[in-house]
Scaffold this motif. Structure first.
Motif, PDB file in Angstrom:
ATOM      1  N   SER A  32      28.198 -40.216 -32.382  1.00 57.04           N
ATOM      2  CA  SER A  32      28.157 -38.901 -33.030  1.00 57.04           C
ATOM      3  C   SER A  32      29.270 -38.706 -34.046  1.00 57.04           C
ATOM      4  O   SER A  32      29.507 -37.596 -34.496  1.00 57.04           O
ATOM      5  CB  SER A  32      28.215 -37.792 -31.979  1.00 57.04           C
ATOM      6  OG  SER A  32      29.401 -37.867 -31.239  1.00 57.04           O
ATOM      7  N   ARG A  33      29.924 -39.777 -34.443  1.00 53.46           N
ATOM      8  CA  ARG A  33      31.050 -39.669 -35.378  1.00 53.46           C
ATOM      9  C   ARG A  33      30.608 -39.140 -36.742  1.00 53.46           C
ATOM     10  O   ARG A  33      29.488 -39.391 -37.183  1.00 53.46           O
ATOM     11  CB  ARG A  33      31.723 -41.028 -35.534  1.00 53.46           C
ATOM     12  CG  ARG A  33      30.835 -42.046 -36.230  1.00 53.46           C
ATOM     13  CD  ARG A  33      31.494 -43.391 -36.324  1.00 53.46           C
ATOM     14  NE  ARG A  33      30.734 -44.245 -37.235  1.00 53.46           N
ATOM     15  CZ  ARG A  33      30.848 -45.535 -37.266  1.00 53.46           C
ATOM     16  NH1 ARG A  33      31.675 -46.157 -36.468  1.00 53.46           N
ATOM     17  NH2 ARG A  33      30.134 -46.240 -38.121  1.00 53.46           N
ATOM     18  N   GLY A  61      26.592 -39.070 -37.838  1.00 51.43           N
ATOM     19  CA  GLY A  61      26.556 -39.991 -36.717  1.00 51.43           C
ATOM     20  C   GLY A  61      26.238 -41.392 -37.195  1.00 51.43           C
ATOM     21  O   GLY A  61      26.243 -41.682 -38.397  1.00 51.43           O
ATOM     22  N   HIS A  62      25.956 -42.269 -36.254  1.00 55.64           N
ATOM     23  CA  HIS A  62      25.636 -43.665 -36.578  1.00 55.64           C
ATOM     24  C   HIS A  62      24.796 -44.220 -35.452  1.00 55.64           C
ATOM     25  O   HIS A  62      24.923 -43.803 -34.297  1.00 55.64           O
ATOM     26  CB  HIS A  62      26.931 -44.469 -36.738  1.00 55.64           C
ATOM     27  CG  HIS A  62      26.725 -45.879 -37.175  1.00 55.64           C
ATOM     28  ND1 HIS A  62      26.138 -46.191 -38.385  1.00 55.64           N
ATOM     29  CD2 HIS A  62      26.998 -47.061 -36.566  1.00 55.64           C
ATOM     30  CE1 HIS A  62      26.089 -47.520 -38.510  1.00 55.64           C
ATOM     31  NE2 HIS A  62      26.594 -48.061 -37.407  1.00 55.64           N
ATOM     32  N   VAL A  63      23.934 -45.153 -35.758  1.00 50.72           N
ATOM     33  CA  VAL A  63      23.126 -45.846 -34.749  1.00 50.72           C
ATOM     34  C   VAL A  63      23.120 -47.326 -35.094  1.00 50.72           C
ATOM     35  O   VAL A  63      23.137 -47.700 -36.271  1.00 50.72           O
ATOM     36  CB  VAL A  63      21.692 -45.258 -34.663  1.00 50.72           C
ATOM     37  CG1 VAL A  63      20.931 -45.405 -35.976  1.00 50.72           C
ATOM     38  CG2 VAL A  63      20.911 -45.887 -33.515  1.00 50.72           C
ATOM     39  N   VAL A  69      29.669 -53.002 -26.155  1.00 51.09           N
ATOM     40  CA  VAL A  69      28.453 -53.631 -26.666  1.00 51.09           C
ATOM     41  C   VAL A  69      28.742 -54.259 -28.017  1.00 51.09           C
ATOM     42  O   VAL A  69      29.562 -53.761 -28.789  1.00 51.09           O
ATOM     43  CB  VAL A  69      27.283 -52.623 -26.802  1.00 51.09           C
ATOM     44  CG1 VAL A  69      26.797 -52.150 -25.452  1.00 51.09           C
ATOM     45  CG2 VAL A  69      27.647 -51.442 -27.685  1.00 51.09           C
ATOM     46  N   ASN A  70      28.079 -55.359 -28.284  1.00 48.62           N
ATOM     47  CA  ASN A  70      28.079 -55.964 -29.609  1.00 48.62           C
ATOM     48  C   ASN A  70      26.801 -55.513 -30.290  1.00 48.62           C
ATOM     49  O   ASN A  70      25.764 -55.362 -29.631  1.00 48.62           O
ATOM     50  CB  ASN A  70      28.138 -57.488 -29.506  1.00 48.62           C
ATOM     51  CG  ASN A  70      29.444 -57.959 -28.912  1.00 48.62           C
ATOM     52  OD1 ASN A  70      30.508 -57.517 -29.309  1.00 48.62           O
ATOM     53  ND2 ASN A  70      29.361 -58.840 -27.932  1.00 48.62           N
ATOM     54  N   ALA A 103      29.898 -43.969 -27.354  1.00 49.86           N
ATOM     55  CA  ALA A 103      28.467 -43.679 -27.446  1.00 49.86           C
ATOM     56  C   ALA A 103      28.151 -42.229 -27.111  1.00 49.86           C
ATOM     57  O   ALA A 103      28.652 -41.689 -26.134  1.00 49.86           O
ATOM     58  CB  ALA A 103      27.689 -44.590 -26.516  1.00 49.86           C
ATOM     59  N   GLU A 104      27.324 -41.626 -27.945  1.00 52.20           N
ATOM     60  CA  GLU A 104      26.718 -40.342 -27.597  1.00 52.20           C
ATOM     61  C   GLU A 104      25.631 -40.607 -26.558  1.00 52.20           C
ATOM     62  O   GLU A 104      25.445 -39.856 -25.618  1.00 52.20           O
ATOM     63  CB  GLU A 104      26.128 -39.699 -28.863  1.00 52.20           C
ATOM     64  CG  GLU A 104      25.436 -38.389 -28.638  1.00 52.20           C
ATOM     65  CD  GLU A 104      26.398 -37.244 -28.394  1.00 52.20           C
ATOM     66  OE1 GLU A 104      25.935 -36.217 -27.883  1.00 52.20           O
ATOM     67  OE2 GLU A 104      27.589 -37.346 -28.697  1.00 52.20           O
ATOM     68  N   CYS A 105      24.884 -41.703 -26.772  1.00 53.57           N
ATOM     69  CA  CYS A 105      23.888 -42.156 -25.812  1.00 53.57           C
ATOM     70  C   CYS A 105      23.476 -43.575 -26.147  1.00 53.57           C
ATOM     71  O   CYS A 105      23.789 -44.091 -27.233  1.00 53.57           O
ATOM     72  CB  CYS A 105      22.651 -41.254 -25.804  1.00 53.57           C
ATOM     73  SG  CYS A 105      21.560 -41.454 -27.248  1.00 53.57           S
TER      74      CYS A 105
END
Length: 108
Positions: A64-65, A69-71, A82-83, A102-104
């Protein structure tokens, strides 16, 4: 966006990679509802997608940055990190994130 609207969303944006990956590798619908940013993906996603607390390769991490945000696509998980492969973030297209960032996590 650098490339306009494509079949999977705004070309060259992180959410476009995530939607394209889930469509091609998991058969998930490209219709993720009325999302305008990556950070909305935790709440707005196809019914065949769900959140998980145990991410594995092929899942998504949503952060959620910032404003949007970013995914990114998880390639592996180890301990509490996680990589990933990602688009529109790191020049190498690869990165690592801690679970705490992580947001999720989303799985299909």
């Amino acid at each position: 966006s650098c490339g306009g609207m494509g079949s999977y969303g705004l070309d060259y944006q992180c959410a476009e990679l995530a939607v394209r990956f889930f469509a091609k590798h998991h058969g998930v619908s490209v219709d993720w509802g009325p999302i305008t940013s990556a950070k909305q993906m935790c709440q707005t996603h196809p019914s065949s997608v769900s959140t998980t607390t145990s991410p594995k390769g092929g899942d998504l991490i949503v952060l959620s940055r910032g404003i949007y945000g970013h995914v990114a696509v998880v390639t592996s998980s180890s301990g509490s990190s996680v990589n990933v492969i990602e688009q529109n973030a790191d020049d190498s297209g690869k990165n690592s994130y801690s679970f705490g960032q992580a947001e999720c996590f989303l799985t299909a």
